[in-house]
Design an enzyme around this catalytic site. Sequence first.
Site, PDB file in Angstrom:
ATOM      1  N   LYS A 274       0.839  -1.200   0.000  1.00 58.71           N
ATOM      2  CA  LYS A 274       0.000   0.000   0.000  1.00 58.71           C
ATOM      3  C   LYS A 274       0.873   1.249   0.000  1.00 58.71           C
ATOM      4  CE  LYS A 274      -3.931  -1.755   2.711  1.00 58.71           C
ATOM      5  NZ  LYS A 274      -4.967  -1.543   1.694  1.00 58.71           N
ATOM      6  N   ARG A 348     -10.305 -11.455   1.906  1.00 58.43           N
ATOM      7  CA  ARG A 348     -11.128 -12.537   1.333  1.00 58.43           C
ATOM      8  C   ARG A 348     -10.391 -13.870   1.382  1.00 58.43           C
ATOM      9  NH1 ARG A 348     -11.541  -9.228  -4.139  1.00 58.43           N
ATOM     10  NH2 ARG A 348     -11.301  -7.578  -2.572  1.00 58.43           N
TER      11      ARG A 348
HETATM   12  N1  BES Z   1      -8.178  -3.618   4.421  1.00 59.82           N
HETATM   13  C1  BES Z   1      -8.328  -3.224   3.065  1.00 59.82           C
HETATM   14  C2  BES Z   1      -9.635  -2.474   2.810  1.00 59.82           C
HETATM   15  C3  BES Z   1      -9.763  -1.113   3.443  1.00 59.82           C
HETATM   16  C4  BES Z   1      -9.354   0.018   2.777  1.00 59.82           C
HETATM   17  C5  BES Z   1     -10.377  -0.972   4.679  1.00 59.82           C
HETATM   18  C6  BES Z   1      -9.528   1.261   3.359  1.00 59.82           C
HETATM   19  C7  BES Z   1     -10.546   0.273   5.251  1.00 59.82           C
HETATM   20  C8  BES Z   1     -10.129   1.391   4.578  1.00 59.82           C
HETATM   21  C9  BES Z   1      -8.326  -4.449   2.164  1.00 59.82           C
HETATM   22  O1  BES Z   1      -7.532  -5.511   2.588  1.00 59.82           O
HETATM   23  C10 BES Z   1      -7.787  -4.022   0.840  1.00 59.82           C
HETATM   24  O2  BES Z   1      -6.658  -3.625   0.783  1.00 59.82           O
HETATM   25  N2  BES Z   1      -8.630  -4.109  -0.187  1.00 59.82           N
HETATM   26  C11 BES Z   1      -8.237  -3.719  -1.495  1.00 59.82           C
HETATM   27  C12 BES Z   1      -8.786  -4.726  -2.459  1.00 59.82           C
HETATM   28  C13 BES Z   1      -8.280  -4.539  -3.867  1.00 59.82           C
HETATM   29  C14 BES Z   1      -6.802  -4.856  -3.937  1.00 59.82           C
HETATM   30  C15 BES Z   1      -9.065  -5.454  -4.777  1.00 59.82           C
HETATM   31  C16 BES Z   1      -8.826  -2.339  -1.764  1.00 59.82           C
HETATM   32  O3  BES Z   1      -9.944  -2.069  -1.343  1.00 59.82           O
HETATM   33  O4  BES Z   1      -8.137  -1.533  -2.378  1.00 59.82           O
HETATM   34 MN    MN Z   2      -5.525  -5.309   1.946  1.00 54.27          MN
END
Ligand code: BES
Ligand code: MN
Length: 508
Positions: A274, A348
């Site tokens: 990230k 997931r």
């Molecule tokens: N934990 C994150 C989702 C999240 C983002 C929660 C912001 C709270 C605030 C999750 O694991 C994630 O990174 N999801 C990705 C999925 C994508 C790579 C398909 C996302 O939402 O960008």
């Molecule tokens: Mn994530």
Amino acid sequence: MQVRIAHDAPTAARAGALVVPVFSDGELTGAAKAVDEALGGAIADVIASGEIKGKLAELALVHAKDHSFHRVLVVGLGESGKLEAKSLARYAGAAVRYLGRRNIGEIAVALPPQAKGHELAFASFVAEGAIAGAFDTTMYQAKPDKKTAVDTVVVLSDGFDVKGIEAGVNRGTILGESVNFARRLALTPANDMTPTILADEASKAARTFGLDVDVFDEARIRDEKMGSFLSVAQGSVQPPKFIVMRYNGDPGSKELLALVGKGITFDTGGISLKPPDRMEEMKYDMSGGAGVIAAMCAIGRLRPKMNVVGLVPATENMPGGKATKPGDIVKAMNGTTIEVINTDAEGRLILADALCYANKLGATKIVDAATLTGACVIALGHAASAVVTNDDAFVKSFLATAEPSGERYWHMPLYEDYTSAMKSDIADLKNTGGRAAGTLTAGAFLKTFVGETPWLHLDIAGTAYLDNESAWQAKGPTGTPVRAMVALVEALAGSPVIHANGAAKVGA
Ligand code: BES
Ligand code: MN
Ligand code: ZN
């Protein structure tokens, strides 16, 4: 913080402050009217001055020098005809936060006249809101700022059914403490809330509240063939834990509700790292798991006639030398192969195995909660969680139960299109489905692991924690989904406390 009951009339209350409700329409009623008379019209004055209009959680302080209650905090409850019991949580929370910051230790809280006949629900929300309002976020500060000083809240029962108020205060205290437990687990930074520490917290709480608990270590997780979960854990030096908490409130029944919570104690994104901006918020990525652990504790204390199991796969998502790489193919407990396109779609992957395990245990209903997708925050902001399902009747009854609990959920569709978007060229599934409908492609992915079991998936990415404080709530973790999960269990047990129409909604 302690919540107790006193039979005093509001005008005779002994406390550092007395809290009375006013409405945005109509005359002063109940406690506000009686106290106004005792103070020679001081409350009517503050309203006439325009200082307070009676909107929900609006506040005005009136001093009452020669009275046993010393001061009156006038708190708005909105339109009198539209009052819902859940507003009392904000009413009490706002009072506790306002008075607590002004160093007042004991407060007496009056109920509105509409509580008559609905004492259980109203008192429950007062206790829950008061305790949640006192949540302390200063444990890491040498000289704590903004600590709330209120340690005792006295609910005034004069004119109401005392038994109902007692039962309500009991339930609300359990719920408020459970909400704050979930918030503390979430707020604690990832260096102090590793999967091991989270599992220890769950075990300790389970012992306190009479739940069975089992924590699977890495070897056991491997024996269970949870390859999808392990593929997320392998990039971290912190060992993963799979937490199982059980409450058997109805031993004669085959019904079993599984509550499943995402327990990512920190989400760096893994190799699909990230960006640094706001990455610190990813300590909250175990909020679903914390919610399940805390809801199980509340259930253990409330003892509804229902069997419930709480499952929390807990791990960090780190980019270590052994980390899963984009393109790797992993195998879930049920044999499904998954092509990992993006290691940041890790929630997931760990939930897939937990959902399989719920089925292995014979769950007859499954509800999972997860801070799963940023897309959910784009769709609904911080105003509501998303819910998707494979069972329309289940989501309907859930929404009817959850809405009056004070948490908001919005039902979104799971069209076949979203399942198709998760097909891989070389494995059974891939773990991302492109930018479109991110919450729903994630939901469609999870759906393939629940089989025929009626299931709800709650995406709490936008609601588990908030950037801004409000009159009734500190900023940071909110305790979502504890309230809705507890209300659901009570409803499934046939002993709903907060009714969709009836106890919660009055004046309609
Ligand atoms: N934990 C994150 C989702 C999240 C983002 C929660 C912001 C709270 C605030 C999750 O694991 C994630 O990174 N999801 C990705 C999925 C994508 C790579 C398909 C996302 O939402 O960008
Ligand atoms: Mn994530
Ligand atoms: Zn995550």
